[in-house]
Design a protein around this motif. Structure first.
Motif, PDB file in Angstrom:
ATOM      1  N   TRP A  72     111.286  99.965  32.629  1.00  0.00           N
ATOM      2  CA  TRP A  72     110.553 101.004  31.795  1.00  0.00           C
ATOM      3  C   TRP A  72     109.744  99.859  30.970  1.00  0.00           C
ATOM      4  CZ3 TRP A  72     109.663 101.535  26.465  1.00  0.00           C
ATOM      5  CH2 TRP A  72     109.344 102.702  26.099  1.00  0.00           C
ATOM      6  N   HIS A  74     105.445  99.027  29.552  1.00  0.00           N
ATOM      7  CA  HIS A  74     104.324  99.677  28.819  1.00  0.00           C
ATOM      8  C   HIS A  74     103.091  99.910  29.691  1.00  0.00           C
ATOM      9  CE1 HIS A  74     105.967  97.515  25.133  1.00  0.00           C
ATOM     10  NE2 HIS A  74     106.540  98.726  25.251  1.00  0.00           N
ATOM     11  N   ASN A  76     103.103 101.452  32.484  1.00  0.00           N
ATOM     12  CA  ASN A  76     103.436 102.736  33.090  1.00  0.00           C
ATOM     13  C   ASN A  76     102.415 104.035  32.371  1.00  0.00           C
ATOM     14  OD1 ASN A  76     104.555 105.355  33.380  1.00  0.00           O
ATOM     15  ND2 ASN A  76     106.210 104.150  34.661  1.00  0.00           N
ATOM     16  N   SER A  77     101.906 104.800  32.825  1.00  0.00           N
ATOM     17  CA  SER A  77     101.031 105.560  32.401  1.00  0.00           C
ATOM     18  C   SER A  77     101.726 106.674  31.447  1.00  0.00           C
ATOM     19  CB  SER A  77     100.043 106.328  33.362  1.00  0.00           C
ATOM     20  OG  SER A  77     100.880 107.114  34.334  1.00  0.00           O
ATOM     21  N   PHE A  78     102.964 106.736  31.572  1.00  0.00           N
ATOM     22  CA  PHE A  78     103.580 107.664  30.709  1.00  0.00           C
ATOM     23  C   PHE A  78     104.296 106.785  29.421  1.00  0.00           C
ATOM     24  CE2 PHE A  78     104.316 109.715  34.679  1.00  0.00           C
ATOM     25  CZ  PHE A  78     104.059 110.959  34.583  1.00  0.00           C
ATOM     26  N   ASN A  79     104.030 105.595  29.368  1.00  0.00           N
ATOM     27  CA  ASN A  79     104.736 105.004  28.085  1.00  0.00           C
ATOM     28  C   ASN A  79     103.579 104.076  27.514  1.00  0.00           C
ATOM     29  OD1 ASN A  79     107.044 105.646  29.209  1.00  0.00           O
ATOM     30  ND2 ASN A  79     107.308 103.801  30.395  1.00  0.00           N
ATOM     31  N   GLU A  86     110.130  96.686  26.454  1.00  0.00           N
ATOM     32  CA  GLU A  86     110.112  97.001  27.762  1.00  0.00           C
ATOM     33  C   GLU A  86     111.457  96.380  28.147  1.00  0.00           C
ATOM     34  OE1 GLU A  86     105.660  96.336  29.734  1.00  0.00           O
ATOM     35  OE2 GLU A  86     106.675  94.562  29.429  1.00  0.00           O
ATOM     36  N   ASP A 111     105.833 101.660  41.825  1.00  0.00           N
ATOM     37  CA  ASP A 111     105.055 101.081  40.542  1.00  0.00           C
ATOM     38  C   ASP A 111     103.731 101.658  40.576  1.00  0.00           C
ATOM     39  OD1 ASP A 111     104.999  99.233  42.058  1.00  0.00           O
ATOM     40  OD2 ASP A 111     105.500  97.587  40.792  1.00  0.00           O
ATOM     41  N   HIS A 126     101.695 107.643  37.143  1.00  0.00           N
ATOM     42  CA  HIS A 126     102.747 107.356  37.975  1.00  0.00           C
ATOM     43  C   HIS A 126     103.959 108.473  38.185  1.00  0.00           C
ATOM     44  CE1 HIS A 126     101.338 103.425  36.043  1.00  0.00           C
ATOM     45  NE2 HIS A 126     101.951 102.596  37.056  1.00  0.00           N
ATOM     46  N   SER A 128     106.925 108.561  37.449  1.00  0.00           N
ATOM     47  CA  SER A 128     107.805 108.750  36.599  1.00  0.00           C
ATOM     48  C   SER A 128     107.584 107.711  35.372  1.00  0.00           C
ATOM     49  CB  SER A 128     109.410 108.396  37.024  1.00  0.00           C
ATOM     50  OG  SER A 128     110.404 108.370  36.230  1.00  0.00           O
ATOM     51  N   ASP A 129     108.488 107.833  34.268  1.00  0.00           N
ATOM     52  CA  ASP A 129     108.148 107.075  33.049  1.00  0.00           C
ATOM     53  C   ASP A 129     108.999 105.623  33.412  1.00  0.00           C
ATOM     54  OD1 ASP A 129     110.716 108.172  32.765  1.00  0.00           O
ATOM     55  OD2 ASP A 129     110.429 108.052  30.583  1.00  0.00           O
ATOM     56  N   HIS A 130     109.650 105.509  34.705  1.00  0.00           N
ATOM     57  CA  HIS A 130     110.302 104.456  35.106  1.00  0.00           C
ATOM     58  C   HIS A 130     110.040 103.899  36.379  1.00  0.00           C
ATOM     59  CE1 HIS A 130     114.153 104.687  32.332  1.00  0.00           C
ATOM     60  NE2 HIS A 130     113.685 105.840  31.916  1.00  0.00           N
TER      61      HIS A 130
END
Length: 143
Positions: A72, A74, A76-79, A86, A111, A126, A128-130
């Motif tokens: 999880w 930063h 990541n495009s959702f976060n 992180e 990823d 991405h 998912s957010d993970h």
């Protein structure tokens, strides 16, 4: 039952999952994978209690847990606009009465960015957010 915090909800979910694992006799050899919302350095007391209660084993050694990248994150495009720290909160754990071999090749996966249609245009994001964790786990069953 009223849960007032995310940590309380996560603790209850882990307790119920652990109870199911411990009290199902046919669950002697299995792999559990996914987002636990806890980890060795994020709400570790819940993670450690779950692992001890269920006698599960993580595919990562304690040293590897310190070295693997976050799942999880930063980047990541959702976060992108999230201020939380992180974390490594996605796991592969197993329990077996047989000999188990875990691959030395363990890594963060899923990823990469993908291109999706949002109806009117194409968006790069991405899945998912993970991110995921990938490895190979083999159970050797005596014949």
């Amino acid at each position: 039952l009223e849960l007032s915090t995310f940590t309380e909800l996560t603790a209850l979910q882990m307790l119920l999952t652990g109870h199911h694992i411990v009290h199902k006799e046919e669950l002697q050899n299995f792999i559990l994978m996914g987002d636990f919302n806890v980890g060795h350095n994020f709400v570790p007391q819940i993670y450690n209690q779950f692992m001890a209660y269920t006698s599960m084993q993580n595919i990562f050694s304690p040293q590897e847990l310190e070295e693997i990248e976050c799942t999880w994150c930063h980047d990541n495009s959702f976060n992108a606009n999230v201020d939380e720290e992180e974390q490594l909160i996605d796991h592969i754990v197993y329990k077996s009465i047989y000999h188990v071999v875990v691959s030395d090749h363990k890594y963060r996966c899923y990823d990469e960015l993908k291109i999706y249609s949002d109806g009117d245009s194409m968006v790069e994001a991405h899945i998912s957010d993970h991110y995921g964790i990938c490895s190979s786990v083999q159970f050797f069953v005596p014949v």
